[in-house]
Write an enzyme that holds these catalytic residues in place. Structure first.
Site, mmCIF file in Angstrom:
data_model
loop_
_atom_site.group_PDB
_atom_site.id
_atom_site.type_symbol
_atom_site.label_atom_id
_atom_site.label_comp_id
_atom_site.label_asym_id
_atom_site.label_seq_id
_atom_site.Cartn_x
_atom_site.Cartn_y
_atom_site.Cartn_z
ATOM 1 N N GLN A 1 -10.203 -3.929 -3.062
ATOM 2 C CA GLN A 1 -11.485 -3.375 -2.626
ATOM 3 C C GLN A 1 -12.553 -3.600 -3.692
ATOM 4 O OE1 GLN A 1 -12.164 -1.708 0.464
ATOM 5 N NE2 GLN A 1 -14.197 -2.178 -0.293
ATOM 6 N N ASP B 1 -17.259 7.211 -1.210
ATOM 7 C CA ASP B 1 -15.977 7.102 -0.500
ATOM 8 C C ASP B 1 -15.652 8.500 0.040
ATOM 9 O OD1 ASP B 1 -13.476 6.279 0.428
ATOM 10 O OD2 ASP B 1 -12.512 6.401 -1.544
ATOM 11 N N ARG C 1 -13.512 -8.555 2.429
ATOM 12 C CA ARG C 1 -12.107 -8.330 2.095
ATOM 13 C C ARG C 1 -11.303 -9.579 2.458
ATOM 14 N NH1 ARG C 1 -10.047 -3.107 1.759
ATOM 15 N NH2 ARG C 1 -8.125 -4.187 1.177
ATOM 16 N N CYS D 1 -16.331 1.736 1.003
ATOM 17 C CA CYS D 1 -15.155 0.913 1.287
ATOM 18 C C CYS D 1 -14.713 1.018 2.743
ATOM 19 C CB CYS D 1 -14.013 1.303 0.367
ATOM 20 S SG CYS D 1 -13.588 3.060 0.496
ATOM 21 N N ARG E 1 0.881 -1.181 0.000
ATOM 22 C CA ARG E 1 0.000 0.000 0.000
ATOM 23 C C ARG E 1 0.905 1.213 0.000
ATOM 24 N NH1 ARG E 1 -5.164 1.574 3.671
ATOM 25 N NH2 ARG E 1 -6.030 0.186 2.106
ATOM 26 N N HIS F 1 -7.436 0.686 -6.237
ATOM 27 C CA HIS F 1 -7.626 -0.150 -5.043
ATOM 28 C C HIS F 1 -8.309 -1.461 -5.483
ATOM 29 C CE1 HIS F 1 -7.831 -1.279 -0.970
ATOM 30 N NE2 HIS F 1 -8.629 -0.369 -0.471
HETATM 31 N N1 NVA Z 1 -9.924 6.788 -1.248
HETATM 32 C C1 NVA Z 1 -9.528 6.370 0.065
HETATM 33 C C2 NVA Z 1 -9.752 4.898 0.246
HETATM 34 C C3 NVA Z 1 -9.385 4.361 1.611
HETATM 35 C C4 NVA Z 1 -9.594 2.871 1.718
HETATM 36 C C5 NVA Z 1 -8.066 6.730 0.299
HETATM 37 O O1 NVA Z 1 -7.251 6.532 -0.603
HETATM 38 O O2 NVA Z 1 -7.743 7.226 1.374
HETATM 39 N N1 CP Z 2 -11.138 -0.061 2.703
HETATM 40 C C1 CP Z 2 -9.862 -0.097 3.122
HETATM 41 O O1 CP Z 2 -8.940 -0.350 2.371
HETATM 42 O O2 CP Z 2 -9.693 0.130 4.462
HETATM 43 P P1 CP Z 2 -8.309 0.358 5.210
HETATM 44 O O3 CP Z 2 -7.764 1.680 4.757
HETATM 45 O O4 CP Z 2 -8.687 0.355 6.653
HETATM 46 O O5 CP Z 2 -7.376 -0.755 4.865
#
Ligand code: NVA
Ligand code: CP
Length: 311
Positions: free
Chosen positions: A138, A230, A299, A271, A108, A135
């Protein structure tokens, strides 16, 4: 119908064939059922997953770590300050080194190009656990959840309302691969990436689905089987929160917007984490249409399927 996915990376859903997407969904369905019946499987006994996190996480970290443990394997958590990357070691050298120890790498991070680079040099499968662009874990989970709830995917209409971000991009790709109609409503200046849109449209043309971008939330949700949103400010955009709150206010998913679907059985997806009172009201996220915690649970099952298939 079984496709060999051993050794394959999961960088983007766009890179997967429709058969591979379905193989992941069907494997997840079987694994979830078997786990709920108390059957333990250990296909990854003796295998190790390195998990690199340059951004925080609740769901991704816990579901990958618990998931590989349930499959008989082991996960290493490698935070931003745990690797020599921070001191200038290249991603390519990191990829080649880690590949001598572990059987898979989950990452990540911020720049999508970094995951592409890692996958290029790693000798083991690389799984994208979120970048600024995509993502995929997800989105695969989201369509799995819709499949569980509705028993089909082709022809379903999914409205995504809010920021044209990583989650929106992967949903467009995933929906397109399985013949769904994805409509994205964003304010001007926050539309999805044009290249992602073009790729998703091409995929949709091949499956009988469609991908469309509009500006009016009401237009996107009309007739929708599911409404998705989101956060308005993603990880890395913390300084923009106030400005974004102004721009995105009309895009809040509240009861009025959900009702505008005209579908009594409309599903609400997110998500998570949710910023309650911003992109979604408590009433919706805690209401009868919401499946957000099923998504969170799934997930685990979907990523277990991915790991078992590629590692
Ligand atoms: N769009 C959000 C998703 C978090 C799971 C982010 O990138 O922070
Ligand atoms: N939806 C998701 O990826 O959650 P986290 O940021 O908690 O991993």
């Amino acid at each position: 119908m079984s496709v060999d996915m051993k050794g394959k990376d999961l960088v983007s859903v766009h890179d997967l064939a429709t058969e591979e997407v379905w193989q992941i969904l069907k494997t997840a369905e079987m694994m979830k059922l078997r786990q709920k019946s108390g059957i333990q499987e250990r296909p990854l006994a003796g295998k190790t997953l390195a998990m690199i996190f340059h951004k925080p996480s609740t769901r991704t970290r816990v579901s990958f770590e618990v998931g590989i443990w349930q499959l008989g394997g082991y996960a290493l958590y490698l935070g931003a300050s745990d690797l020599q990357l921070r001191r200038g070691e290249t991603l390519a050298d990191t990829a080649r080194t880690l590949s001598r120890y572990v059987d898979g790498i989950m990452i990540r991070t911020f720049a999508h190009a970094d995951v592409v680079e890692l996958a290029r040099y790693a000798g083991v499968p690389v799984i994208n656990g979120l970048t600024d662009l995509l993502h995929p874990c997800q989105a695969l989970t989201d369509i799995f959840t819709l499949y569980e709830k509705r028993g089909r995917l082709a022809g379903l209409r999914l409205a995504y309302v809010g920021d044209g971000n990583n989650v929106a991009h992967s949903l467009m790709y995933a929906g397109a691969k399985v013949g769904m109609h994805v409509v994205v409503a964003t304010p001007e200046g926050h539309e999805p990436d044009p290249q992602v849109l073009a790729g998703a449209k091409r995929d949709a043309a091949a499956t009988g689905g469609s991908v469309e971008v509009v500006t009016r939330p009401g237009e996107a949700v009309r007739g929708a089987d599911a409404v998705y949103t989101d956060v308005w400010a993603s990880m890395g955009q913390e300084g923009e929160e106030d400005r974004r709150r102004q721009v995105f206010r009309p895009y809040q998913v509240n009861r009025e917007l959900l009702d505008a679907s005209g579908r009594p059985g409309v599903l609400f997806l997110h998500c998570l984490p949710a910023h309650r009172g911003d992109e979604v009201t408590d009433e919706v996220v805690d209401g009868p249409h919401s499946v957000v915690f099923d998504q969170a649970e799934n997930r685990l099952h979907v990523q277990k399927a991915v790991m078992a298939l590629v590692m």
